[in-house]
Design a protein around this motif. Sequence first.
Motif: not given
Length: 317
Positions: A171-182
């Motif tokens: 989930p930590a990765l998903i939250g970040w990539t949801a905003v930044t796309g990377e």
Amino acid sequence: MTYVGPSASAPERQGPGSTERARVVDVVAAYVGLTKPRVIELLLLTTVPVMFFAARGIPPFWLVVATVVGGTLSAGSASVLNCVYDRDIDEQMRRTRRRALPRHLVSPRAALVFGLVLGVTSTVVLAVWVNWLSAALALLANAFYVLVYTMVLKRRTTQNIVWGGLAGCFPALIGWTAVTGELAWAPVVLFAVVFFWTPPHTWALALRYREDYREVDVPMLPVVAPAAEVGRQIVLYSWVMVATSLLLWPVADTGWFYPAAAALLGGIFLVEAHRMWGRARGTETLSAIAPMRLFHSSNLYLSLLFVSVALDPLLTR
């Protein structure tokens, strides 16, 4: 004059309609229970704050909604499929025997279909309204939890929760990539925090229910090792967890609030971990060891740590 009314102890008459509604409510509650809502709450608590951190402020509202919906469906899918596979041991364990499948409120086939539908729906929601990277990460976490942890590791090794806990880090990765796309190093550090947090959290709970795990031959560490060794391992992982949490400060160039909160929360958690280890070295009696104190402390620690992740850019930008 004496008032004659319905007695508090008299059974109320229920018509066919009210009985049917009660059955529908019971069935819905059974399906919701299969998704393990309390686990989902914790997973979302490591998703949404990271979105605030990635956005360095407040992320777009509808992006948060879509990520929360997709993440909830994905985590629910993994939990349902876990319940389907583990229904044999869930029926024997005190902690799990009240679940829907052991009570035969939902059939295994219906639960399997439900879990797969949730998984497919979550992938579609994340892919369409968030991005494909977040969708792929959620699908990978789901598959890892079910295929690797549940079906391979859980019943075979004392390291089951160490490596199986990787699924709960996504989930930590998903939250970040949801905003930044990377991807970036900041969410990887938070991923690692959850990774090192999982063993102390889970072993404390497993210590409380070690007899349950022993009866169903699941080799959790508290089943095969004395309580003192479990306490020692918990302390070791706790120190690494706290040290890892402080890495976010230089890696992500946070403000002053996050490192201050991480140091304070980590110090409090380490005190509690050492206290439990001290109690475990003197006895094997669960009431004296009180492992659930550490379990509840771990929930509070992770919640407040990730809240501080969200608040840091708001307070120090």
